[in-house]
Enzyme design. Structure first.
Site, PDB file in Angstrom:
ATOM      1  N   GLY A  12      -1.140   8.494   3.706  1.00 51.28           N
ATOM      2  CA  GLY A  12      -2.219   7.567   4.018  1.00 51.28           C
ATOM      3  C   GLY A  12      -2.350   7.328   5.502  1.00 51.28           C
ATOM      4  N   ARG A  15      -6.140   6.426   8.697  1.00 46.50           N
ATOM      5  CA  ARG A  15      -6.733   5.202   9.229  1.00 46.50           C
ATOM      6  C   ARG A  15      -5.726   4.054   9.117  1.00 46.50           C
ATOM      7  NH1 ARG A  15      -8.978   1.964   4.956  1.00 46.50           N
ATOM      8  NH2 ARG A  15      -8.784   2.979   2.925  1.00 46.50           N
ATOM      9  N   ASN A  85       3.012   5.102   3.052  1.00 46.42           N
ATOM     10  CA  ASN A  85       2.018   4.097   3.418  1.00 46.42           C
ATOM     11  C   ASN A  85       0.800   4.094   2.499  1.00 46.42           C
ATOM     12  OD1 ASN A  85       0.610   2.221   5.486  1.00 46.42           O
ATOM     13  ND2 ASN A  85      -0.771   3.985   5.376  1.00 46.42           N
ATOM     14  N   SER A 137       4.507  -5.434   1.033  1.00 44.14           N
ATOM     15  CA  SER A 137       3.575  -6.485   1.453  1.00 44.14           C
ATOM     16  C   SER A 137       4.219  -7.836   1.169  1.00 44.14           C
ATOM     17  CB  SER A 137       2.262  -6.358   0.670  1.00 44.14           C
ATOM     18  OG  SER A 137       1.454  -7.502   0.857  1.00 44.14           O
ATOM     19  N   TYR A 150      -1.590  -5.485  -7.456  1.00 47.29           N
ATOM     20  CA  TYR A 150      -1.093  -5.127  -6.126  1.00 47.29           C
ATOM     21  C   TYR A 150       0.275  -5.759  -5.872  1.00 47.29           C
ATOM     22  CZ  TYR A 150      -1.427  -4.169  -1.082  1.00 47.29           C
ATOM     23  OH  TYR A 150      -1.209  -3.718   0.203  1.00 47.29           O
ATOM     24  N   ALA A 152       2.508  -6.681  -8.088  1.00 46.69           N
ATOM     25  CA  ALA A 152       3.511  -6.021  -8.931  1.00 46.69           C
ATOM     26  C   ALA A 152       3.931  -4.683  -8.325  1.00 46.69           C
ATOM     27  CB  ALA A 152       2.958  -5.817 -10.337  1.00 46.69           C
ATOM     28  N   LYS A 154       3.797  -3.751  -5.159  1.00 46.68           N
ATOM     29  CA  LYS A 154       4.524  -3.926  -3.904  1.00 46.68           C
ATOM     30  C   LYS A 154       5.910  -4.533  -4.128  1.00 46.68           C
ATOM     31  CE  LYS A 154       1.397  -2.207  -1.184  1.00 46.68           C
ATOM     32  NZ  LYS A 154       1.641  -0.944  -0.442  1.00 46.68           N
TER      33      LYS A 154
END
Length: 240
Positions: A12, A15, A85, A137, A150, A152, A154
């Site tokens: 990833g 960007r 990432n 995160s 999200y 869960a 992370k």
């Protein structure tokens, strides 16, 4: 680990945070290998030395990633650093979230990280050296409204990081995670000015983080030889 002349794969990395890490590592002399679901824009490649390698693939496709990474290792001979990432978001309240939306995020962010990590981890164990960084995160530590899937995924990455760190330590492979808070990005720029102001007021440092501040942390975790199994929170004090 000194980054100079090291082979570094960053998923990833076309960007945002991934691209910022790639640029910083390249500036330190690393041989960066970029990754994305599709070919990068010319301006992205222009930021790196001529001949910089790029691989494509959906990390949620286990067999496809195994094939791509097997070919990559054969090509470059060794991978010294892996930065996981790549990830997606599909936010909504839990009562409105479809099972597909939950599964898609977990399958990409958590299972996808495993799909990339397993073949690289095996390779690093054989060479008896390597560093893996997983991008978690703060919502993986504390949860967040509208981000059950999200959060869960992370949180799962933190558990994966700790297990890999224990398995890798005996062979000289270190594994850590970074838990960013609110980072200035395409996503935060879409928030209304009022919402951005409200969020910033809840952050002790009163601002969003910058992608390069995450990249700085990534460099620190690669270079510090006595850090493994850790999750470093970079959030301006938001989670205090």
């Amino acid at each position: 680990m000194d980054l100079k002349d090291k082979n570094v794969l960053i998923t990833g990395s076309t960007r945002g945070i991934g691209l910022s890490i790639a640029k910083r590592f390249s500036a330190q002399g690393a041989n960066v290998i970029l990754h994305g679901r599709s070919e990068p824009k010319p301006e992205v490649l222009a930021a790196f030395p001529e001949g910089t390698k790029f691989i494509t693939g959906d990390i949620s496709d286990a067999q496809a990633m195994k094939d791509v990474l097997t070919a990559l290792i054969a090509d470059v001979d060794h991978i010294d650093v892996l930065v996981n990432n790549a990830g997606i978001v599909k936010d909504t309240l839990t009562i409105r979230m479809s099972t597909d939306a939950f599964a898609d995020v977990v399958n990409t962010n958590l299972n996808g990280t495993f799909n990339v990590t397993q073949p690289i981890f095996k390779h690093m164990l054989k060479q008896r050296t390597g560093v893996i960084l997983n991008m978690s995160s703060i919502v993986g530590l504390h949860g967040n409204i509208g981000q059950a899937n999200y959060s869960a995924s992370k949180a799962g990455l933190i558990g994966l990081t700790k297990s890999l760190a224990k398995e890798g330590a005996m062979r000289g492979v270190r594994v850590n995670a970074i838990a960013p808070g609110m980072i200035a990005s395409d996503m935060t720029s879409q928030l209304s000015e009022k919402m951005q102001t409200t969020i910033k007021e809840s952050i002790p440092l009163k601002r969003f983080g910058e992608v390069d501040e995450i990249a700085q942390t990534a460099q620190f975790l690669v270079e510090n030889e006595y850090l493994t199994g850790q999750t470093i929170t970079v959030d301006g004090g938001l989670s205090l």
